[in-house]
Design a protein around this motif. Structure first.
Motif, PDB file in Angstrom:
ATOM      1  N   ARG A  46      -5.364 -39.947  26.620  1.00 16.88           N
ATOM      2  CA  ARG A  46      -5.337 -41.303  27.169  1.00 16.88           C
ATOM      3  C   ARG A  46      -3.933 -41.666  27.618  1.00 16.88           C
ATOM      4  NH1 ARG A  46      -4.458 -46.413  24.333  1.00 16.88           N
ATOM      5  NH2 ARG A  46      -5.304 -48.155  25.529  1.00 16.88           N
ATOM      6  N   SER A  67      -7.201 -39.377  21.944  1.00 18.46           N
ATOM      7  CA  SER A  67      -8.160 -40.471  21.757  1.00 18.46           C
ATOM      8  C   SER A  67      -9.565 -39.920  21.585  1.00 18.46           C
ATOM      9  CB  SER A  67      -8.108 -41.408  22.961  1.00 18.46           C
ATOM     10  OG  SER A  67      -9.084 -42.434  22.859  1.00 18.46           O
ATOM     11  N   CYS A  72     -11.871 -44.821  24.219  1.00 17.45           N
ATOM     12  CA  CYS A  72     -11.456 -44.895  25.620  1.00 17.45           C
ATOM     13  C   CYS A  72     -12.092 -46.090  26.325  1.00 17.45           C
ATOM     14  CB  CYS A  72     -11.820 -43.604  26.353  1.00 17.45           C
ATOM     15  SG  CYS A  72     -10.604 -42.291  26.121  1.00 17.45           S
ATOM     16  N   CYS A  97      -8.511 -41.945  30.985  1.00 17.88           N
ATOM     17  CA  CYS A  97      -8.866 -40.990  29.941  1.00 17.88           C
ATOM     18  C   CYS A  97      -9.346 -39.700  30.603  1.00 17.88           C
ATOM     19  CB  CYS A  97      -9.963 -41.542  29.037  1.00 17.88           C
ATOM     20  SG  CYS A  97      -9.397 -42.858  27.930  1.00 17.88           S
TER      21      CYS A  97
END
Length: 212
Positions: A46, A67, A72, A97
Motif C-alpha cells: 500500500r 497491508s 486496503c 494497493c
C-alpha cells in the motif's frame, strides 16, 4: 519409491511460499523507504498520501507499508482518491494497493484542498454534530462530488453526520467504516452548485415580487 514419496510430502508440508516484499517508510516524513518481508497476513502493498484538516490546520502524510486486502478498501492496482469532509474536519487520501513485490514504490499526489463549486449541508462544529443542531453550508473540495447525511452513536445519543464526500465512498462500506466509524449509517445525495443556488435565489426574488 516410498522413501521418495515421503520426502516429497515432507518438503511440501514444510515449504512455505516466499512472502510478499513491500516498501516501508523508514522515517516519519517517508523521505526514504526500505524493502521488507511482509507477514503472511499481508497480501498487498500500500502507498497512500493523506491530508487531514481540522479548522484551519492542514497536515499531510505519506504511508508505504504491507497491508491486508481488507485494510486496503480500494481495488488492486487502481489509484483511488477518497475524501470525506464534515466542515469542521476533513480527511482525504490518494491510495494505491497492489500485490507484486515492491509495487508501492511511488509517492502519490497530495489530495486537492481547493473548493470545487459544489455545496452541501454540514455541521459548523463538533458540538453541533453531537447536539444534532446542524444548519451550516459547506463548500466541497477536491473530488468531493456527493453530499452525505446520517448518524453515528455517541454515548447514549446519535451524533449527526453531514457534509461532502467523494461518490466512490457512498457504496464502499469498508472505507466508510474506516473514515466515519464502523457504526456510522449514512445516505448520499447530489450536491448543489453555486449556479443552481443563484437560479433558485433569482426565482425566489421574482416570486416575491409577483406576490407583492
Amino acid at each position: 519409491m516410498q522413501l521418495l514419496l515421503t520426502a516429497c510430502l515432507t518438503w511440501a508440508l514444510l515449504h512455505t511460499a516466499e512472502s510478499l516484499r513491500c516498501h516501508r517508510c523508514a522515517d516519519q516524513a517517508c523521505s526514504n523507504t526500505t524493502s521488507v518481508d511482509c507477514p503472511a497476513t499481508s497480501t498487498a502493498c500500500r502507498t497512500a498520501t493523506s491530508v487531514m484538516q481540522t479548522g484551519s490546520t492542514i497536515s499531510s502524510t505519506v504511508v508505504k507499508s504491507c497491508s491486508s486486502l481488507l485494510n486496503c478498501t480500494t481495488p488492486l492496482t487502481v489509484e483511488t482518491e477518497l475524501s470525506v469532509n464534515r466542515g469542521f474536519s476533513r480527511e482525504a487520501h490518494t491510495q494505491l494497493c497492489c500485490a507484486t513485490d515492491n509495487c508501492n514504490f511511488q509517492t502519490l499526489a497530495v489530495p486537492s484542498t481547493s473548493v470545487n463549486g459544489k455545496h452541501c449541508p454540514s455541521c459548523s462544529s463538533l458540538a453541533d454534530s453531537l447536539a444534532g443542531s446542524c444548519s451550516a453550508a459547506l463548500s466541497c473540495a477536491g473530488v468531493e462530488n456527493s453530499c452525505f447525511n446520517g448518524t453515528t452513536p455517541s454515548g447514549s445519543t446519535q451524533a449527526s453526520l453531514l457534509g461532502c464526500m467523494s461518490r466512490n465512498l457512498c457504496f464502499n462500506l469498508a472505507a466508510q467504516a474506516s473514515l466515519l466509524g464502523s457504526d456510522a449509517r449514512i445516505t448520499c445525495k447530489a450536491p448543489w452548485s453555486v449556479r443552481v443556488s443563484a437560479a433558485l435565489l433569482t426565482f425566489g426574488l421574482t416570486a416575491c415580487k409577483v406576490l407583492v
